[in-house]
Motif scaffolding. Sequence first.
Motif, PDB file in Angstrom:
ATOM      1  N   TYR A 277       0.733  -1.199   0.178  1.00  0.00           N
ATOM      2  CA  TYR A 277      -0.006   0.091   0.060  1.00  0.00           C
ATOM      3  C   TYR A 277       0.888   1.335  -0.026  1.00  0.00           C
ATOM      4  O   TYR A 277       0.655   2.213  -0.626  1.00  0.00           O
ATOM      5  CB  TYR A 277      -0.719   0.137   1.153  1.00  0.00           C
ATOM      6  CG  TYR A 277      -1.959   1.136   1.460  1.00  0.00           C
ATOM      7  CD1 TYR A 277      -3.053   1.251   0.504  1.00  0.00           C
ATOM      8  CD2 TYR A 277      -1.565   2.186   2.286  1.00  0.00           C
ATOM      9  CE1 TYR A 277      -3.998   2.494   0.788  1.00  0.00           C
ATOM     10  CE2 TYR A 277      -2.299   3.497   2.283  1.00  0.00           C
ATOM     11  CZ  TYR A 277      -3.458   3.574   1.527  1.00  0.00           C
ATOM     12  OH  TYR A 277      -4.243   4.455   1.746  1.00  0.00           O
ATOM     13  N   SER A 278       1.866   1.170   0.669  1.00  0.00           N
ATOM     14  CA  SER A 278       3.014   2.468   0.885  1.00  0.00           C
ATOM     15  C   SER A 278       3.476   2.617  -0.451  1.00  0.00           C
ATOM     16  O   SER A 278       3.497   3.835  -0.910  1.00  0.00           O
ATOM     17  CB  SER A 278       3.949   2.195   1.728  1.00  0.00           C
ATOM     18  OG  SER A 278       3.424   1.990   3.170  1.00  0.00           O
TER      19      SER A 278
ATOM     20  N   TRP B  65       2.276   2.017  -3.437  1.00  0.00           N
ATOM     21  CA  TRP B  65       0.987   1.977  -4.412  1.00  0.00           C
ATOM     22  C   TRP B  65       0.953   3.680  -3.966  1.00  0.00           C
ATOM     23  O   TRP B  65       0.682   4.403  -5.053  1.00  0.00           O
ATOM     24  CB  TRP B  65       0.056   1.453  -4.074  1.00  0.00           C
ATOM     25  CG  TRP B  65      -1.126   1.413  -5.343  1.00  0.00           C
ATOM     26  CD1 TRP B  65      -2.416   2.127  -4.804  1.00  0.00           C
ATOM     27  CD2 TRP B  65      -0.957   1.235  -6.490  1.00  0.00           C
ATOM     28  NE1 TRP B  65      -3.047   2.097  -6.162  1.00  0.00           N
ATOM     29  CE2 TRP B  65      -2.320   1.811  -6.899  1.00  0.00           C
ATOM     30  CE3 TRP B  65      -0.169   1.071  -7.572  1.00  0.00           C
ATOM     31  CZ2 TRP B  65      -2.664   1.564  -8.413  1.00  0.00           C
ATOM     32  CZ3 TRP B  65      -0.392   0.884  -8.809  1.00  0.00           C
ATOM     33  CH2 TRP B  65      -1.786   1.208  -9.125  1.00  0.00           C
ATOM     34  N   VAL B  66       0.697   4.007  -2.721  1.00  0.00           N
ATOM     35  CA  VAL B  66       0.212   5.534  -2.718  1.00  0.00           C
ATOM     36  C   VAL B  66       1.340   6.324  -3.174  1.00  0.00           C
ATOM     37  O   VAL B  66       0.960   7.667  -3.682  1.00  0.00           O
ATOM     38  CB  VAL B  66      -0.073   5.720  -1.387  1.00  0.00           C
ATOM     39  CG1 VAL B  66      -1.434   5.095  -0.863  1.00  0.00           C
ATOM     40  CG2 VAL B  66       0.866   5.600  -0.264  1.00  0.00           C
TER      41      VAL B  66
ATOM     42  N   ASN C 133       1.103   7.047  -6.717  1.00  0.00           N
ATOM     43  CA  ASN C 133       0.184   7.532  -7.190  1.00  0.00           C
ATOM     44  C   ASN C 133       0.284   9.126  -6.694  1.00  0.00           C
ATOM     45  O   ASN C 133      -0.088  10.151  -7.622  1.00  0.00           O
ATOM     46  CB  ASN C 133      -1.101   7.188  -6.428  1.00  0.00           C
ATOM     47  CG  ASN C 133      -1.802   6.050  -7.372  1.00  0.00           C
ATOM     48  OD1 ASN C 133      -2.450   6.225  -8.168  1.00  0.00           O
ATOM     49  ND2 ASN C 133      -1.289   4.739  -6.811  1.00  0.00           N
ATOM     50  N   TYR C 134       0.950   9.256  -5.734  1.00  0.00           N
ATOM     51  CA  TYR C 134       1.261  10.824  -5.439  1.00  0.00           C
ATOM     52  C   TYR C 134       2.208  11.497  -6.396  1.00  0.00           C
ATOM     53  O   TYR C 134       2.002  12.600  -6.687  1.00  0.00           O
ATOM     54  CB  TYR C 134       2.316  10.798  -3.914  1.00  0.00           C
ATOM     55  CG  TYR C 134       1.436  10.594  -2.718  1.00  0.00           C
ATOM     56  CD1 TYR C 134       0.022  10.719  -2.759  1.00  0.00           C
ATOM     57  CD2 TYR C 134       2.107  10.002  -1.467  1.00  0.00           C
ATOM     58  CE1 TYR C 134      -0.953  10.218  -1.673  1.00  0.00           C
ATOM     59  CE2 TYR C 134       1.125  10.031  -0.282  1.00  0.00           C
ATOM     60  CZ  TYR C 134      -0.382  10.154  -0.669  1.00  0.00           C
ATOM     61  OH  TYR C 134      -0.943   9.494   0.738  1.00  0.00           O
TER      62      TYR C 134
ATOM     63  N   GLN D 105      -0.978  14.462   1.655  1.00  0.00           N
ATOM     64  CA  GLN D 105      -0.771  13.344   2.671  1.00  0.00           C
ATOM     65  C   GLN D 105       0.485  12.812   2.773  1.00  0.00           C
ATOM     66  O   GLN D 105       0.718  11.711   3.258  1.00  0.00           O
ATOM     67  CB  GLN D 105      -1.902  12.078   2.203  1.00  0.00           C
ATOM     68  CG  GLN D 105      -3.145  12.564   2.460  1.00  0.00           C
ATOM     69  CD  GLN D 105      -3.736  13.064   3.849  1.00  0.00           C
ATOM     70  OE1 GLN D 105      -3.290  12.306   4.878  1.00  0.00           O
ATOM     71  NE2 GLN D 105      -4.542  14.053   3.977  1.00  0.00           N
ATOM     72  N   TRP D 106       1.514  13.593   2.156  1.00  0.00           N
ATOM     73  CA  TRP D 106       2.841  12.877   1.653  1.00  0.00           C
ATOM     74  C   TRP D 106       3.644  12.630   3.023  1.00  0.00           C
ATOM     75  O   TRP D 106       3.997  11.658   3.381  1.00  0.00           O
ATOM     76  CB  TRP D 106       3.839  13.955   0.911  1.00  0.00           C
ATOM     77  CG  TRP D 106       4.964  13.453   0.618  1.00  0.00           C
ATOM     78  CD1 TRP D 106       6.111  13.513   1.466  1.00  0.00           C
ATOM     79  CD2 TRP D 106       5.490  12.671  -0.299  1.00  0.00           C
ATOM     80  NE1 TRP D 106       7.206  13.151   1.230  1.00  0.00           N
ATOM     81  CE2 TRP D 106       6.850  12.502  -0.005  1.00  0.00           C
ATOM     82  CE3 TRP D 106       5.179  12.042  -1.477  1.00  0.00           C
ATOM     83  CZ2 TRP D 106       7.833  11.703  -0.879  1.00  0.00           C
ATOM     84  CZ3 TRP D 106       5.886  11.286  -2.197  1.00  0.00           C
ATOM     85  CH2 TRP D 106       7.163  11.067  -2.204  1.00  0.00           C
TER      86      TRP D 106
ATOM     87  N   GLN E 239       2.049   9.776   5.245  1.00  0.00           N
ATOM     88  CA  GLN E 239       2.152   8.626   4.850  1.00  0.00           C
ATOM     89  C   GLN E 239       3.712   7.989   4.990  1.00  0.00           C
ATOM     90  O   GLN E 239       4.152   7.029   5.216  1.00  0.00           O
ATOM     91  CB  GLN E 239       1.902   8.277   3.127  1.00  0.00           C
ATOM     92  CG  GLN E 239       2.056   6.977   2.744  1.00  0.00           C
ATOM     93  CD  GLN E 239       1.358   5.963   3.410  1.00  0.00           C
ATOM     94  OE1 GLN E 239      -0.037   6.352   3.902  1.00  0.00           O
ATOM     95  NE2 GLN E 239       1.912   4.776   3.697  1.00  0.00           N
TER      96      GLN E 239
ATOM     97  N   ARG F   5      -9.649  -1.711   3.303  1.00  0.00           N
ATOM     98  CA  ARG F   5      -8.268  -1.042   3.271  1.00  0.00           C
ATOM     99  C   ARG F   5      -7.991  -0.996   4.910  1.00  0.00           C
ATOM    100  O   ARG F   5      -6.655  -1.172   5.272  1.00  0.00           O
ATOM    101  CB  ARG F   5      -7.948   0.280   2.673  1.00  0.00           C
ATOM    102  CG  ARG F   5      -6.508   1.061   2.817  1.00  0.00           C
ATOM    103  CD  ARG F   5      -6.888   2.606   2.377  1.00  0.00           C
ATOM    104  NE  ARG F   5      -7.563   2.966   3.211  1.00  0.00           N
ATOM    105  CZ  ARG F   5      -8.032   4.211   3.242  1.00  0.00           C
ATOM    106  NH1 ARG F   5      -8.072   4.996   1.848  1.00  0.00           N
ATOM    107  NH2 ARG F   5      -9.166   4.859   4.159  1.00  0.00           N
TER     108      ARG F   5
END
Length: 278
Positions: free
Chosen positions: A142-143, A145-146, A149-150, A158-159, A162, A226
């Motif tokens: 998940y980390s 993937w985000v 996407n960032y 949300q950088w 996360q 999630r």
Amino acid sequence: MGVLSELPILDPGAGQPHKLGSPFSWVCSNVIGYLAPALLPPLHIGLFYYFWHQYSRHVDKRYCTCSCWDTVFKGTYESGIASYKHLYFNATGNTLKIWCLTVGAVILLYECVRQLTFLGLRCRLRLSMTLLFLSSLFSHYYSWWVFVNYWNDDFYSQWNHQLFFTITEVVSTAFVMRLADSRVKVTPSTILCIVGIALVHVLTSGFDQFVLNVFRGEGYMHQVMRDVSLMIPDLLHISFPVIELARAQKLRLDKEMRQNVCILVCIVIFGFVVSSLL
């Protein structure tokens, strides 16, 4: 061959370091190490398709065009408004960051799974730590993937939040991987570091989205899945290490343990305050 398996692992009961010995061990650990990063993205996209296939649209490959692609990687073969491609990417700094992050993540996952397979074939695998590593796969995926996407969307609100979760997850997994070898001694300080990071995650998630999405029912199904999938590994990272410490007969409230507990409380308070400010 990989890096981790080449490092000697000292056995207190033996004078010689061990390496991968048989061809079967080498082949098996390499194949399983390869399968882990190879299968995760298809499973991820397949899950996306299961939930949102009704919202996807049919793409006509004959008439589809893309004007947002710089066509750099095609050189002189194609320029201007591009035709259909299975994969587009622009020659930008963010694309380079995505590539470097992906390569690093694949190598680390490959090496971790390969090392665990090697330990299992040598009957040196500590089951509780193996289960913790497997439970953390979704969190790490998940980390990755985000962050992809960032960078891909130029979305950074949300950088920092996360990034805090990702760094602490990596530190926790490093301790877990070390303790996955049954010959490595279980110490209160190592166990309490794993537990402390998990407690910070549980508290932060509880005050963040988990309560709203799961308990109050304000989240969509994919958000609930999630949040639950991120919470369960943290709860396991609290319970399993404590059980392992008790099994090693080191769960005694002596002076050293009281000091470790005080450090644990400080870690949790500090981590929670930092994560709340990000």
